[in-house]
Design an enzyme around this catalytic site. Structure first.
Site, PDB file in Angstrom:
ATOM      1  N   GLU A  26       4.015  -2.201   6.195  1.00  0.00           N
ATOM      2  CA  GLU A  26       3.244  -3.310   5.625  1.00  0.00           C
ATOM      3  C   GLU A  26       2.955  -4.395   6.653  1.00  0.00           C
ATOM      4  O   GLU A  26       2.592  -5.518   6.288  1.00  0.00           O
ATOM      5  CB  GLU A  26       3.990  -3.897   4.432  1.00  0.00           C
ATOM      6  CG  GLU A  26       4.129  -2.939   3.262  1.00  0.00           C
ATOM      7  CD  GLU A  26       4.774  -3.602   2.073  1.00  0.00           C
ATOM      8  OE1 GLU A  26       4.063  -4.313   1.334  1.00  0.00           O
ATOM      9  OE2 GLU A  26       5.984  -3.423   1.876  1.00  0.00           O
TER      10      GLU A  26
ATOM     11  N   SER B  11       3.592  -1.745  -1.042  1.00  0.00           N
ATOM     12  CA  SER B  11       2.156  -1.490  -0.865  1.00  0.00           C
ATOM     13  C   SER B  11       1.777  -0.054  -1.187  1.00  0.00           C
ATOM     14  O   SER B  11       0.806   0.478  -0.664  1.00  0.00           O
ATOM     15  CB  SER B  11       1.720  -1.828   0.572  1.00  0.00           C
ATOM     16  OG  SER B  11       1.732  -3.219   0.783  1.00  0.00           O
TER      17      SER B  11
ATOM     18  N   TYR C 252      -6.141  -2.415  -1.040  1.00  0.00           N
ATOM     19  CA  TYR C 252      -6.662  -3.244   0.036  1.00  0.00           C
ATOM     20  C   TYR C 252      -8.109  -2.941   0.427  1.00  0.00           C
ATOM     21  O   TYR C 252      -8.624  -3.536   1.365  1.00  0.00           O
ATOM     22  CB  TYR C 252      -5.744  -3.127   1.260  1.00  0.00           C
ATOM     23  CG  TYR C 252      -4.328  -3.517   0.931  1.00  0.00           C
ATOM     24  CD1 TYR C 252      -4.013  -4.824   0.573  1.00  0.00           C
ATOM     25  CD2 TYR C 252      -3.306  -2.572   0.928  1.00  0.00           C
ATOM     26  CE1 TYR C 252      -2.719  -5.186   0.231  1.00  0.00           C
ATOM     27  CE2 TYR C 252      -2.004  -2.932   0.590  1.00  0.00           C
ATOM     28  CZ  TYR C 252      -1.721  -4.232   0.249  1.00  0.00           C
ATOM     29  OH  TYR C 252      -0.442  -4.582  -0.096  1.00  0.00           O
TER      30      TYR C 252
ATOM     31  N   ARG D  53       6.890 -11.374  -8.298  1.00  0.00           N
ATOM     32  CA  ARG D  53       5.870 -10.718  -9.123  1.00  0.00           C
ATOM     33  C   ARG D  53       6.504  -9.505  -9.782  1.00  0.00           C
ATOM     34  O   ARG D  53       7.116  -8.673  -9.103  1.00  0.00           O
ATOM     35  CB  ARG D  53       4.692 -10.272  -8.256  1.00  0.00           C
ATOM     36  CG  ARG D  53       3.437  -9.916  -9.067  1.00  0.00           C
ATOM     37  CD  ARG D  53       2.372  -9.282  -8.198  1.00  0.00           C
ATOM     38  NE  ARG D  53       2.657  -7.877  -7.941  1.00  0.00           N
ATOM     39  CZ  ARG D  53       2.474  -7.271  -6.759  1.00  0.00           C
ATOM     40  NH1 ARG D  53       2.006  -7.942  -5.719  1.00  0.00           N
ATOM     41  NH2 ARG D  53       2.758  -5.989  -6.615  1.00  0.00           N
TER      42      ARG D  53
ATOM     43  N   ASP E 104       5.811  -6.193 -12.087  1.00  0.00           N
ATOM     44  CA  ASP E 104       4.713  -5.287 -12.432  1.00  0.00           C
ATOM     45  C   ASP E 104       5.120  -4.365 -13.576  1.00  0.00           C
ATOM     46  O   ASP E 104       6.204  -3.751 -13.534  1.00  0.00           O
ATOM     47  CB  ASP E 104       4.317  -4.440 -11.217  1.00  0.00           C
ATOM     48  CG  ASP E 104       3.901  -5.283 -10.020  1.00  0.00           C
ATOM     49  OD1 ASP E 104       3.670  -6.495 -10.199  1.00  0.00           O
ATOM     50  OD2 ASP E 104       3.813  -4.723  -8.914  1.00  0.00           O
TER      51      ASP E 104
ATOM     52  N   GLU F 223       7.935  -2.309 -11.072  1.00  0.00           N
ATOM     53  CA  GLU F 223       8.772  -2.798  -9.980  1.00  0.00           C
ATOM     54  C   GLU F 223       8.759  -4.318  -9.951  1.00  0.00           C
ATOM     55  O   GLU F 223       7.957  -4.972 -10.627  1.00  0.00           O
ATOM     56  CB  GLU F 223       8.308  -2.246  -8.635  1.00  0.00           C
ATOM     57  CG  GLU F 223       6.899  -2.671  -8.242  1.00  0.00           C
ATOM     58  CD  GLU F 223       6.460  -2.063  -6.924  1.00  0.00           C
ATOM     59  OE1 GLU F 223       6.968  -0.976  -6.568  1.00  0.00           O
ATOM     60  OE2 GLU F 223       5.615  -2.672  -6.251  1.00  0.00           O
TER      61      GLU F 223
ATOM     62  N   ASN G 148       8.665  -7.552  -7.104  1.00  0.00           N
ATOM     63  CA  ASN G 148       8.366  -7.915  -5.715  1.00  0.00           C
ATOM     64  C   ASN G 148       8.818  -9.344  -5.462  1.00  0.00           C
ATOM     65  O   ASN G 148       8.293 -10.280  -6.070  1.00  0.00           O
ATOM     66  CB  ASN G 148       6.857  -7.811  -5.444  1.00  0.00           C
ATOM     67  CG  ASN G 148       6.331  -6.414  -5.659  1.00  0.00           C
ATOM     68  OD1 ASN G 148       6.294  -5.615  -4.739  1.00  0.00           O
ATOM     69  ND2 ASN G 148       5.940  -6.107  -6.884  1.00  0.00           N
TER      70      ASN G 148
ATOM     71  N   GLY H 261       2.217  -9.906  -1.886  1.00  0.00           N
ATOM     72  CA  GLY H 261       1.073 -10.300  -1.076  1.00  0.00           C
ATOM     73  C   GLY H 261       0.707 -11.754  -1.326  1.00  0.00           C
ATOM     74  O   GLY H 261       0.734 -12.222  -2.468  1.00  0.00           O
TER      75      GLY H 261
END
Length: 308
Positions: free
Chosen positions: A16, A154, A219, A257, A259, A271, A273, A277
């Protein structure tokens, strides 16, 4: 009044690296120059620390730079960064830093451990099994599955496997990124994220991808983010409660974050985070923007909370 010296760390020794460079550059550019002096540091793919001009300075000099700063922003995603590694370095160096500490970073990066904690909280996760390089040959085909490294981000090394013939290659690819892999049943549902900052929960964001939400989809700019996500209040409340429970159980700090998949049976955790990002167009700033928080304001809040 003197400006706050803020070390912004980007890069990292993992897949990443480029994503982290983009996040760190955006963060440094967004800091109010009247209040902050951004001090850039980069970790090269080989682990070498570099200064703001890109010159190699080594770990010893980098620690000296960090200790000359008032606060650090470790904007490094994935292993050797988000997994508690950088937090440990900053703790030992005595440098205040935004984001989660060593334990929550390590726990959240380990998707298997995160599943165990979620299950203990009564939060559903995709049924799955853990394999290593030694045991992967015993992974039998049971139908469509998602194969993923236990500790990577990612969507690197993540494969949606639709037939038995593709399973060995998917396992090998995941094992390229980690020495443990998860093989999970495919969950049918909408992909919805929520960000948490201490007790504050953002509006939910729905990820609308054309197919599998892999590295390229994340991305390439082809994915649509809907925020606030068009979901009913009951489903939204269930997501918020689950996100807050995980944030607290893991011991997160700053922004995390979380998810989910929203299914007919309720939320299913994907998951967590702890350093997601962080460009202005990433999911987390989009969610805070929907709550009325500007990007510089969000960064300012993270720094103020850390220094307080």
């Amino acid at each position: 009044m003197s400006r706050i010296r803020a070390a912004v760390i980007g890069g990292g020794r993992n897949g990443e690296h480029q994503v982290s460079l983009a996040s760190a550059a955006a963060v440094a550019a967004a800091l109010d120059p009247d209040r902050y002096q951004a001090v850039r540091l980069t970790i090269a793919p080989d682990g070498t620390w570099r200064d703001g001009a890109g010159a190699p300075i080594g770990l010893h000099a980098a620690v000296s730079v960090l200790q000359s700063c008032d606060v650090a922003l470790p904007i490094v995603h994935g292993p050797h960064g988000e997994d508690g590694t950088l937090a440990a370095l900053l703790e030992l160096a005595g440098v205040p830093y935004i984001g989660s500490g060593v334990r929550p970073g390590a726990l959240a990066m380990d998707k298997w451990v995160t599943k165990l904690i979620a299950s203990a909280l009564g939060i559903a996760t995709a049924p799955g099994r853990l394999f290593t390089a030694r045991t992967a040959a015993g992974c039998a085909w049971t139908g469509p599955v998602v194969v993923k490294p236990v500790a990577a981000g990612s969507s690197l090394g993540v494969c949606l496997v639709r037939d038995a013939e593709s399973l060995p290659a998917a396992l090998a690819e995941a094992l390229r990124h980690d020495d443990r892999v998860l093989v999970e049943e495919v969950v049918t549902g909408r992909e919805v994220d929520i960000a948490v900052l201490d007790g504050f929960v953002t509006p939910a964001l729905e990820v609308v991808a054309d197919g599998f939400f892999d590295y390229e989809a994340k991305y390439s700019g082809s994915t649509v983010f809907r925020v606030p996500a068009p979901i009913d209040p009951a489903a939204c409340k269930a997501l918020e409660d689950a996100a807050l429970a995980l944030y607290d159980a893991l011991g997160c700090r700053g922004v995390a974050r979380v998810d989910f998949f929203v299914t007919e049976a309720g939320p299913v955790l994907n998951e967590v985070n702890t350093m997601p990002g962080f460009t202005e167009h990433s999911q987390v700033p989009r969610m805070f923007a929907a709550a009325g928080w500007g990007y510089p304001e969000l960064l300012d809040r993270l720094i103020r909370d850390t220094l307080a």
